[in-house]
Design a protein around this motif. Structure first.
Motif, PDB file in Angstrom:
ATOM      1  N   ALA A 171       0.831  -1.208   0.000  1.00 34.28           N
ATOM      2  CA  ALA A 171       0.000   0.000   0.000  1.00 34.28           C
ATOM      3  C   ALA A 171       0.864   1.256   0.000  1.00 34.28           C
ATOM      4  O   ALA A 171       0.575   2.227  -0.713  1.00 34.28           O
ATOM      5  CB  ALA A 171      -0.932  -0.010   1.208  1.00 34.28           C
ATOM      6  N   SER A 172       1.955   1.251   0.789  1.00 36.48           N
ATOM      7  CA  SER A 172       2.828   2.429   0.841  1.00 36.48           C
ATOM      8  C   SER A 172       3.511   2.667  -0.499  1.00 36.48           C
ATOM      9  O   SER A 172       3.660   3.818  -0.927  1.00 36.48           O
ATOM     10  CB  SER A 172       3.870   2.246   1.944  1.00 36.48           C
ATOM     11  OG  SER A 172       4.750   1.171   1.647  1.00 36.48           O
ATOM     12  N   ALA A 173       3.927   1.593  -1.171  1.00 37.87           N
ATOM     13  CA  ALA A 173       4.565   1.766  -2.475  1.00 37.87           C
ATOM     14  C   ALA A 173       3.592   2.346  -3.498  1.00 37.87           C
ATOM     15  O   ALA A 173       3.953   3.226  -4.294  1.00 37.87           O
ATOM     16  CB  ALA A 173       5.114   0.423  -2.958  1.00 37.87           C
ATOM     17  N   ASN A 174       2.341   1.885  -3.470  1.00 35.74           N
ATOM     18  CA  ASN A 174       1.343   2.417  -4.403  1.00 35.74           C
ATOM     19  C   ASN A 174       0.968   3.849  -4.064  1.00 35.74           C
ATOM     20  O   ASN A 174       0.783   4.674  -4.964  1.00 35.74           O
ATOM     21  CB  ASN A 174       0.103   1.524  -4.400  1.00 35.74           C
ATOM     22  CG  ASN A 174       0.294   0.242  -5.182  1.00 35.74           C
ATOM     23  OD1 ASN A 174       0.213   0.215  -6.402  1.00 35.74           O
ATOM     24  ND2 ASN A 174       0.576  -0.841  -4.481  1.00 35.74           N
ATOM     25  N   VAL A 175       0.842   4.165  -2.778  1.00 34.55           N
ATOM     26  CA  VAL A 175       0.531   5.542  -2.384  1.00 34.55           C
ATOM     27  C   VAL A 175       1.671   6.478  -2.787  1.00 34.55           C
ATOM     28  O   VAL A 175       1.434   7.615  -3.212  1.00 34.55           O
ATOM     29  CB  VAL A 175       0.257   5.620  -0.869  1.00 34.55           C
ATOM     30  CG1 VAL A 175       0.203   7.068  -0.396  1.00 34.55           C
ATOM     31  CG2 VAL A 175      -1.050   4.926  -0.524  1.00 34.55           C
ATOM     32  N   ALA A 176       2.914   6.011  -2.667  1.00 36.50           N
ATOM     33  CA  ALA A 176       4.059   6.833  -3.066  1.00 36.50           C
ATOM     34  C   ALA A 176       3.980   7.185  -4.552  1.00 36.50           C
ATOM     35  O   ALA A 176       4.225   8.338  -4.948  1.00 36.50           O
ATOM     36  CB  ALA A 176       5.355   6.093  -2.756  1.00 36.50           C
ATOM     37  N   GLU A 177       3.623   6.209  -5.388  1.00 31.90           N
ATOM     38  CA  GLU A 177       3.491   6.479  -6.812  1.00 31.90           C
ATOM     39  C   GLU A 177       2.309   7.402  -7.097  1.00 31.90           C
ATOM     40  O   GLU A 177       2.394   8.294  -7.946  1.00 31.90           O
ATOM     41  CB  GLU A 177       3.314   5.158  -7.567  1.00 31.90           C
ATOM     42  CG  GLU A 177       4.605   4.415  -7.814  1.00 31.90           C
ATOM     43  CD  GLU A 177       5.522   5.173  -8.746  1.00 31.90           C
ATOM     44  OE1 GLU A 177       5.336   5.117  -9.975  1.00 31.90           O
ATOM     45  OE2 GLU A 177       6.433   5.858  -8.245  1.00 31.90           O
ATOM     46  N   ILE A 178       1.200   7.189  -6.384  1.00 31.62           N
ATOM     47  CA  ILE A 178       0.035   8.067  -6.575  1.00 31.62           C
ATOM     48  C   ILE A 178       0.385   9.500  -6.185  1.00 31.62           C
ATOM     49  O   ILE A 178       0.040  10.464  -6.893  1.00 31.62           O
ATOM     50  CB  ILE A 178      -1.150   7.534  -5.744  1.00 31.62           C
ATOM     51  CG1 ILE A 178      -1.629   6.187  -6.281  1.00 31.62           C
ATOM     52  CG2 ILE A 178      -2.300   8.534  -5.749  1.00 31.62           C
ATOM     53  CD1 ILE A 178      -2.636   5.491  -5.372  1.00 31.62           C
ATOM     54  N   PHE A 179       1.086   9.649  -5.060  1.00 34.52           N
ATOM     55  CA  PHE A 179       1.449  10.981  -4.571  1.00 34.52           C
ATOM     56  C   PHE A 179       2.434  11.654  -5.519  1.00 34.52           C
ATOM     57  O   PHE A 179       2.310  12.849  -5.831  1.00 34.52           O
ATOM     58  CB  PHE A 179       2.042  10.845  -3.172  1.00 34.52           C
ATOM     59  CG  PHE A 179       2.302  12.153  -2.483  1.00 34.52           C
ATOM     60  CD1 PHE A 179       1.361  13.171  -2.513  1.00 34.52           C
ATOM     61  CD2 PHE A 179       3.482  12.369  -1.792  1.00 34.52           C
ATOM     62  CE1 PHE A 179       1.587  14.372  -1.868  1.00 34.52           C
ATOM     63  CE2 PHE A 179       3.722  13.571  -1.150  1.00 34.52           C
ATOM     64  CZ  PHE A 179       2.776  14.573  -1.192  1.00 34.52           C
ATOM     65  N   ARG A 180       3.433  10.899  -5.983  1.00 40.45           N
ATOM     66  CA  ARG A 180       4.418  11.470  -6.906  1.00 40.45           C
ATOM     67  C   ARG A 180       3.738  11.918  -8.201  1.00 40.45           C
ATOM     68  O   ARG A 180       4.017  13.002  -8.724  1.00 40.45           O
ATOM     69  CB  ARG A 180       5.501  10.440  -7.213  1.00 40.45           C
ATOM     70  CG  ARG A 180       6.617  10.944  -8.122  1.00 40.45           C
ATOM     71  CD  ARG A 180       7.612   9.852  -8.408  1.00 40.45           C
ATOM     72  NE  ARG A 180       7.007   8.771  -9.169  1.00 40.45           N
ATOM     73  CZ  ARG A 180       6.855   8.775 -10.492  1.00 40.45           C
ATOM     74  NH1 ARG A 180       7.264   9.823 -11.202  1.00 40.45           N
ATOM     75  NH2 ARG A 180       6.298   7.756 -11.111  1.00 40.45           N
ATOM     76  N   GLY A 181       2.830  11.090  -8.734  1.00 42.97           N
ATOM     77  CA  GLY A 181       2.121  11.478  -9.949  1.00 42.97           C
ATOM     78  C   GLY A 181       1.240  12.699  -9.752  1.00 42.97           C
ATOM     79  O   GLY A 181       1.136  13.552 -10.643  1.00 42.97           O
ATOM     80  N   ALA A 182       0.612  12.802  -8.566  1.00 37.41           N
ATOM     81  CA  ALA A 182      -0.246  13.966  -8.300  1.00 37.41           C
ATOM     82  C   ALA A 182       0.580  15.243  -8.214  1.00 37.41           C
ATOM     83  O   ALA A 182       0.168  16.295  -8.724  1.00 37.41           O
ATOM     84  CB  ALA A 182      -1.016  13.747  -6.995  1.00 37.41           C
ATOM     85  N   ILE A 183       1.754  15.170  -7.595  1.00 37.62           N
ATOM     86  CA  ILE A 183       2.609  16.356  -7.491  1.00 37.62           C
ATOM     87  C   ILE A 183       3.092  16.780  -8.875  1.00 37.62           C
ATOM     88  O   ILE A 183       3.073  17.971  -9.226  1.00 37.62           O
ATOM     89  CB  ILE A 183       3.795  16.078  -6.555  1.00 37.62           C
ATOM     90  CG1 ILE A 183       3.313  15.919  -5.120  1.00 37.62           C
ATOM     91  CG2 ILE A 183       4.819  17.207  -6.627  1.00 37.62           C
ATOM     92  CD1 ILE A 183       4.412  15.566  -4.139  1.00 37.62           C
TER      93      ILE A 183
END
Length: 292
Positions: A171-183
């Motif tokens: 979950a943390s790895a996927n959230v990191a990618e989601i957050f990076r893409g949003a930024i």
């Protein structure tokens, strides 16, 4: 002769018979043509899906010969099944909370000016996004100790917490990618405009970027939550007394084939009842985000 005349008179008085037959034939041809257009809309209706599920359940009971004794046994086991579902929900919420906190940190570090930090966070994301969830659950269960020694005090380390960690890692790895893409989806002009107003980088991130990231991240985050919730069914494989484990115990205890079918249909319905509203809310947020 009189009978023939009477028959012809009655035939003449009923000119609408042929019209009714034509209307029936037209209706019979219209419904099959209308059904392919209506079916996708009906399948998107949650109440129609619920009706289909109830019909399927009734047909299953009729075909398999489900008896009132099996229904009574299911009612007897329903509190235990609900407690098992509560354990699954607890694991999913804690795993998403852990994954979100760690993922936000990893996602922010992945945009660091430091080359070493970017490579380390990239390796973390690649490792835990591509590792099978079942392997991670087994890893955290059997690698971590069963109790912790804290200053001479032995504190138990229950299996369900290990499952939370095992699900929190992907979950943390996927959230990191989601957050990076949003930024990265925030236009650079907004950064430049904020810098021209003498905002510091932390102020730009907190006041300008982060509020927009939350709105962009939310649909993907909800999809991830539904996926992690469905993965909590793996907790029963490592001894956690969740919904799947409770259903298995109930099936083995009652030892009736009709009850086994019924209890696993109930298990499916409970997971569906929890995950389907999340999916519907995700679609609503996606449509709202597209309009904005």
């Amino acid at each position: 002769m009189a009978n023939d005349l009477a028959f012809k008179g009655a035939d003449a008085k009923a000119p609408g018979v042929d019209g009714q037959q034509r209307r029936r034939r037209a209706t019979a041809g219209f419904l099959p043509a209308l059904l392919p257009a209506l079916l996708p809309a009906l399948l998107r209706d949650p109440w129609f899906l619920l009706l289909l599920a109830l019909v399927a359940l009734g047909l299953t009971w009729a075909v398999t010969g489900t008896t009132p004794e099996a229904v009574a046994a299911l009612w007897h086991w329903s509190p235990a099944l609900l407690r098992g579902l509560a354990m699954n929900i607890q694991i999913s919420l804690l795993a998403m909370a852990l994954g979100t906190l760690v993922g936000l940190v990893i996602g922010a570090l992945s945009l660091s000016p430091s080359w070493l930090l970017r490579r380390a966070t990239r390796a973390y994301v690649l490792l835990f996004r591509n590792a099978p969830i079942l392997v991670l659950v087994y890893f955290t269960t059997y690698v971590f100790p069963f109790e912790l020694n804290l200053g001479g005090w032995y504190v138990p380390f229950p299996d369900w917490i290990k499952v939370v960690i095992g699900l929190g890692l992907p979950a943390s790895a996927n959230v990191a990618e989601i957050f990076r893409g949003a930024i990265q989806s925030i236009p650079s002009a907004q950064w430049e405009a904020a810098q021209s107003l003498a905002f510091r980088r932390t102020q730009i991130f907190r006041m300008v970027v982060l509020p927009q990231c939350v709105r962009r991240m939310l649909p993907s985050w909800m999809n991830l939550m539904a996926s992690i919730t469905m993965s909590t069914s793996l907790a029963s494989l490592v001894g956690v007394h969740d919904l799947v484990d409770t259903a298995t115990v109930a099936s083995n205890t009652v030892a009736r084939s009709d009850f086994t079918i019924l209890v696993y249909f109930t298990l499916l319905a409970l997971f569906f009842a929890y995950c389907y509203p999340i999916a519907r809310w995700t679609r609503y947020l996606e449509r709202r985000h597209e309009h904005h």
